[in-house]
Design an enzyme around this catalytic site. Structure first.
Site, PDB file in Angstrom:
ATOM      1  N   ILE A 139     -10.282 -37.260  -7.351  1.00 33.44           N
ATOM      2  CA  ILE A 139      -9.669 -37.647  -6.082  1.00 33.44           C
ATOM      3  C   ILE A 139      -8.143 -37.629  -6.127  1.00 33.44           C
ATOM      4  O   ILE A 139      -7.509 -37.767  -5.081  1.00 33.44           O
ATOM      5  CB  ILE A 139     -10.170 -39.025  -5.623  1.00 33.44           C
ATOM      6  CG1 ILE A 139      -9.835 -40.109  -6.664  1.00 33.44           C
ATOM      7  CG2 ILE A 139     -11.664 -38.979  -5.337  1.00 33.44           C
ATOM      8  CD1 ILE A 139     -10.164 -41.514  -6.205  1.00 33.44           C
ATOM      9  N   ILE A 158     -23.703 -46.565  -7.323  1.00 38.28           N
ATOM     10  CA  ILE A 158     -23.767 -47.046  -5.942  1.00 38.28           C
ATOM     11  C   ILE A 158     -23.576 -45.898  -4.959  1.00 38.28           C
ATOM     12  O   ILE A 158     -24.270 -45.814  -3.944  1.00 38.28           O
ATOM     13  CB  ILE A 158     -22.716 -48.156  -5.708  1.00 38.28           C
ATOM     14  CG1 ILE A 158     -22.896 -49.290  -6.714  1.00 38.28           C
ATOM     15  CG2 ILE A 158     -22.844 -48.703  -4.289  1.00 38.28           C
ATOM     16  CD1 ILE A 158     -21.827 -50.370  -6.621  1.00 38.28           C
ATOM     17  N   HIS A 213     -12.568 -63.044 -20.279  1.00 39.06           N
ATOM     18  CA  HIS A 213     -13.889 -63.019 -19.642  1.00 39.06           C
ATOM     19  C   HIS A 213     -13.976 -64.100 -18.564  1.00 39.06           C
ATOM     20  O   HIS A 213     -13.947 -65.294 -18.847  1.00 39.06           O
ATOM     21  CB  HIS A 213     -14.961 -63.245 -20.709  1.00 39.06           C
ATOM     22  CG  HIS A 213     -16.321 -62.817 -20.283  1.00 39.06           C
ATOM     23  ND1 HIS A 213     -17.425 -62.894 -21.101  1.00 39.06           N
ATOM     24  CD2 HIS A 213     -16.774 -62.301 -19.113  1.00 39.06           C
ATOM     25  CE1 HIS A 213     -18.487 -62.436 -20.467  1.00 39.06           C
ATOM     26  NE2 HIS A 213     -18.114 -62.083 -19.248  1.00 39.06           N
ATOM     27  N   ASN A 256     -23.920 -55.345  -8.719  1.00 35.23           N
ATOM     28  CA  ASN A 256     -25.059 -54.551  -8.270  1.00 35.23           C
ATOM     29  C   ASN A 256     -26.012 -54.263  -9.427  1.00 35.23           C
ATOM     30  O   ASN A 256     -25.592 -54.148 -10.576  1.00 35.23           O
ATOM     31  CB  ASN A 256     -24.590 -53.212  -7.704  1.00 35.23           C
ATOM     32  CG  ASN A 256     -24.056 -53.302  -6.290  1.00 35.23           C
ATOM     33  OD1 ASN A 256     -24.417 -52.511  -5.432  1.00 35.23           O
ATOM     34  ND2 ASN A 256     -23.173 -54.254  -6.025  1.00 35.23           N
ATOM     35  N   THR A 272     -14.462 -54.867  -5.217  1.00 35.64           N
ATOM     36  CA  THR A 272     -15.290 -55.707  -6.084  1.00 35.64           C
ATOM     37  C   THR A 272     -14.880 -57.165  -5.958  1.00 35.64           C
ATOM     38  O   THR A 272     -13.708 -57.473  -5.669  1.00 35.64           O
ATOM     39  CB  THR A 272     -15.140 -55.272  -7.562  1.00 35.64           C
ATOM     40  OG1 THR A 272     -15.772 -56.238  -8.415  1.00 35.64           O
ATOM     41  CG2 THR A 272     -13.682 -55.154  -7.958  1.00 35.64           C
ATOM     42  N   ASP A 273     -15.828 -58.070  -6.199  1.00 38.56           N
ATOM     43  CA  ASP A 273     -15.482 -59.491  -6.186  1.00 38.56           C
ATOM     44  C   ASP A 273     -14.592 -59.869  -7.361  1.00 38.56           C
ATOM     45  O   ASP A 273     -13.964 -60.941  -7.357  1.00 38.56           O
ATOM     46  CB  ASP A 273     -16.739 -60.356  -6.175  1.00 38.56           C
ATOM     47  CG  ASP A 273     -17.658 -60.150  -7.372  1.00 38.56           C
ATOM     48  OD1 ASP A 273     -17.399 -59.236  -8.185  1.00 38.56           O
ATOM     49  OD2 ASP A 273     -18.651 -60.893  -7.490  1.00 38.56           O
ATOM     50  N   GLU A 274     -14.487 -58.989  -8.364  1.00 41.59           N
ATOM     51  CA  GLU A 274     -13.678 -59.318  -9.541  1.00 41.59           C
ATOM     52  C   GLU A 274     -12.187 -59.420  -9.229  1.00 41.59           C
ATOM     53  O   GLU A 274     -11.425 -59.972 -10.027  1.00 41.59           O
ATOM     54  CB  GLU A 274     -13.920 -58.299 -10.656  1.00 41.59           C
ATOM     55  CG  GLU A 274     -15.337 -58.337 -11.204  1.00 41.59           C
ATOM     56  CD  GLU A 274     -15.489 -57.566 -12.501  1.00 41.59           C
ATOM     57  OE1 GLU A 274     -14.593 -57.660 -13.354  1.00 41.59           O
ATOM     58  OE2 GLU A 274     -16.511 -56.882 -12.653  1.00 41.59           O
ATOM     59  N   LYS A 333     -23.680 -50.963 -18.356  1.00 43.54           N
ATOM     60  CA  LYS A 333     -23.724 -52.172 -17.552  1.00 43.54           C
ATOM     61  C   LYS A 333     -24.813 -53.109 -18.073  1.00 43.54           C
ATOM     62  O   LYS A 333     -25.794 -52.688 -18.702  1.00 43.54           O
ATOM     63  CB  LYS A 333     -23.974 -51.835 -16.081  1.00 43.54           C
ATOM     64  CG  LYS A 333     -22.901 -50.938 -15.466  1.00 43.54           C
ATOM     65  CD  LYS A 333     -21.537 -51.618 -15.414  1.00 43.54           C
ATOM     66  CE  LYS A 333     -20.523 -50.773 -14.665  1.00 43.54           C
ATOM     67  NZ  LYS A 333     -19.204 -51.433 -14.559  1.00 43.54           N
ATOM     68  N   TYR A 362      -9.167 -53.665 -15.281  1.00 44.61           N
ATOM     69  CA  TYR A 362     -10.033 -53.068 -14.255  1.00 44.61           C
ATOM     70  C   TYR A 362      -9.845 -53.758 -12.911  1.00 44.61           C
ATOM     71  O   TYR A 362      -9.566 -53.112 -11.896  1.00 44.61           O
ATOM     72  CB  TYR A 362     -11.500 -53.141 -14.674  1.00 44.61           C
ATOM     73  CG  TYR A 362     -12.446 -53.038 -13.507  1.00 44.61           C
ATOM     74  CD1 TYR A 362     -12.487 -51.887 -12.716  1.00 44.61           C
ATOM     75  CD2 TYR A 362     -13.302 -54.101 -13.159  1.00 44.61           C
ATOM     76  CE1 TYR A 362     -13.340 -51.792 -11.618  1.00 44.61           C
ATOM     77  CE2 TYR A 362     -14.155 -54.007 -12.080  1.00 44.61           C
ATOM     78  CZ  TYR A 362     -14.159 -52.857 -11.309  1.00 44.61           C
ATOM     79  OH  TYR A 362     -14.996 -52.774 -10.223  1.00 44.61           O
ATOM     80  N   LYS A 422      -8.231 -52.469  -9.179  1.00 46.74           N
ATOM     81  CA  LYS A 422      -8.934 -52.526  -7.897  1.00 46.74           C
ATOM     82  C   LYS A 422      -8.166 -53.381  -6.888  1.00 46.74           C
ATOM     83  O   LYS A 422      -8.114 -53.053  -5.689  1.00 46.74           O
ATOM     84  CB  LYS A 422     -10.347 -53.072  -8.090  1.00 46.74           C
ATOM     85  CG  LYS A 422     -11.269 -52.167  -8.890  1.00 46.74           C
ATOM     86  CD  LYS A 422     -11.524 -50.839  -8.181  1.00 46.74           C
ATOM     87  CE  LYS A 422     -12.425 -50.982  -6.982  1.00 46.74           C
ATOM     88  NZ  LYS A 422     -12.768 -49.667  -6.365  1.00 46.74           N
TER      89      LYS A 422
END
Length: 320
Positions: free
Chosen positions: A60, A12, A276, A180, A125-127, A189, A150, A154
Site C-alpha cells: 500500500i 480479517i 504486556h 478476533n 485495534t483496541d490496543e 496468534k 505495534y 496503529k
C-alpha cells in the site's frame, strides 16, 4: 459499488471479502495484498474466477500503483485492513510497522483525497487505548495510550485518518475491535497457536502468570459490524466493536485443552512480554445504539467451530 480492500488475503480481510461477495450481488471487490508471511491466497481461492473479484499483489505504500488501481476500477470505498499486527515482532523491530501501518495509511489517504473517495474505513485495534485495570471499559473517547510499537503505529495511523477528515473533509470511519478469532488465522496468534500445539501435544507457552485478559470476538461478527459502519456510519465517527467475552490467556489454553482431550501439563509459563498490557475490554454501546449491531456467535460455539476447522484443514497448516 466498487470496494478496495487492502490486506484482503489476511485473516480479517479475507473473511470480510467472503462476507461482501456473499451478501451483495452488485459489488466488485479489488483485493490488494503484499502477500507477507501472514497472508494466504487460499483464504480467498474460491473467488479466483469470480466475475466481481480482482486480486492485485502490491504494497500500500506504492502510491502510483494504488492511484492507478483506484482510477481504473472506479473505487468508491477503501477499507484498510493492511497492517503488520504482531506485537512480539514489533518489539523486535518496529521499522516495518511504521512503514506499513503509518506511511502506508498516509499513502492511501492521499489517494483517497485525490480521487474523491466516498468513504475511507480504517481498521484499527483496541490496543491503541493501552491497558485497563480490573474494572472499566474502553469507550470511543478513551485517550489513546499505546504501550508497544505495534499499537503506537496503529494509533499514529488513527490520528492521521482523523486529521485528513478534519483538514480535507475526507469521509472516514475508524473501527477499534477487540481480539478476533476464527478459521484460517495465522498461527502466531494466541488461539490458533494453542490449538495447533495442543493437537501436536507440544508445550503451550503462556506469558507471565497467564492472567492477562482480552475480550474475544468471532471474526464473522466483526465483519458484520464493518459492513454496517460502511453503509450507515456517520462520517468522522469512531466505533468500538466488542463482544463482552473476556477471558484470560490461561482460561483460553485450558478451554482448548479440554475440548481436545489433552493434558493441562502442556501449559508452560514463559517470561512475560515486554510492556504486556494487563487487560483490554470494549464498551460497544455506541455501535449497538447507533447501528443496531450486536454479536451473535457465543464464545463457546465460536471456539469449538474454530478448533474443528483447524482439525479438518491440515493442508492449510503446512508450512505454518
Amino acid at each position: 459499488m466498487n470496494v478496495l480492500i487492502t490486506g484482503g488475503a489476511g485473516f480479517i480481510g479475507s473473511h470480510f471479502i467472503h462476507h461482501i461477495l456473499g451478501k451483495y450481488e452488485n459489488y466488485h471487490v479489488v483485493n490488494v495484498d503484499r502477500l507477507t508471511y501472514a497472508s494466504n491466497l487460499s483464504n480467498v481461492a474460491k473467488f479466483e474466477h469470480h466475475p466481481h473479484y480482482t486480486f492485485i499483489k502490491s504494497n500500500i505504500e506504492n502510491k502510483d500503483l494504488m492511484n492507478h488501481i483506484v482510477k481504473s476500477y472506479n473505487i468508491d470505498i477503501i477499507v484498510n485492513f493492511a497492517a503488520e499486527t504482531h506485537v512480539d515482532r514489533s518489539i523486535h523491530d518496529s521499522s516495518i510497522f511504521v512503514k506499513t501501518n503509518v506511511l502506508g495509511t498516509q499513502t492511501l489517504l492521499n489517494v483517497a483525497l485525490e480521487n474523491n473517495i466516498r468513504k475511507f474505513i480504517q481498521i484499527s485495534t483496541d490496543e491503541v487505548y493501552g491497558a485497563l485495570g480490573d474494572h472499566g471499559y474502553f469507550t470511543e473517547t478513551t485517550p489513546l495510550s499505546p504501550k508497544n510499537p505495534y499499537s503506537a503505529s496503529k494509533a499514529s495511523a488513527d490520528h492521521l485518518v482523523l486529521a485528513y477528515h478534519s483538514t480535507y473533509g475526507i469521509p472516514v470511519n475508524i473501527t477499534r475491535c477487540s481480539n478476533n478469532y476464527g478459521p484460517h488465522q495465522f498461527p502466531e496468534k494466541l488461539i490458533p497457536k494453542l490449538i495447533l500445539n495442543t493437537l501436536k501435544e507440544k508445550k503451550l507457552p503462556i506469558y507471565g502468570d497467564g492472567k492477562n485478559v482480552r475480550d474475544w470476538i468471532h471474526v464473522s461478527d466483526h465483519c458484520v459490524a464493518i459492513d454496517l459502519i460502511i453503509h450507515q456510519g456517520k462520517s468522522g465517527e469512531i466505533f468500538n466493536i466488542g463482544s463482552h467475552n473476556e477471558r484470560s490467556n490461561l482460561e483460553i489454553a485450558e478451554f482448548i485443552i479440554e475440548k481436545l482431550g489433552k493434558s493441562k501439563d502442556l501449559i508452560t509459563y514463559v517470561q512475560d512480554r515486554l510492556g504486556h498490557d494487563h487487560r483490554y475490554a470494549i464498551d460497544a454501546a455506541k455501535i449497538t445504539e447507533d447501528l443496531n449491531w450486536k454479536p451473535h456467535i457465543t464464545f463457546e460455539k465460536g471456539i469449538e467451530d474454530t478448533i474443528q476447522w483447524y482439525v479438518k484443514n491440515k493442508d492449510w497448516l503446512k508450512g505454518n
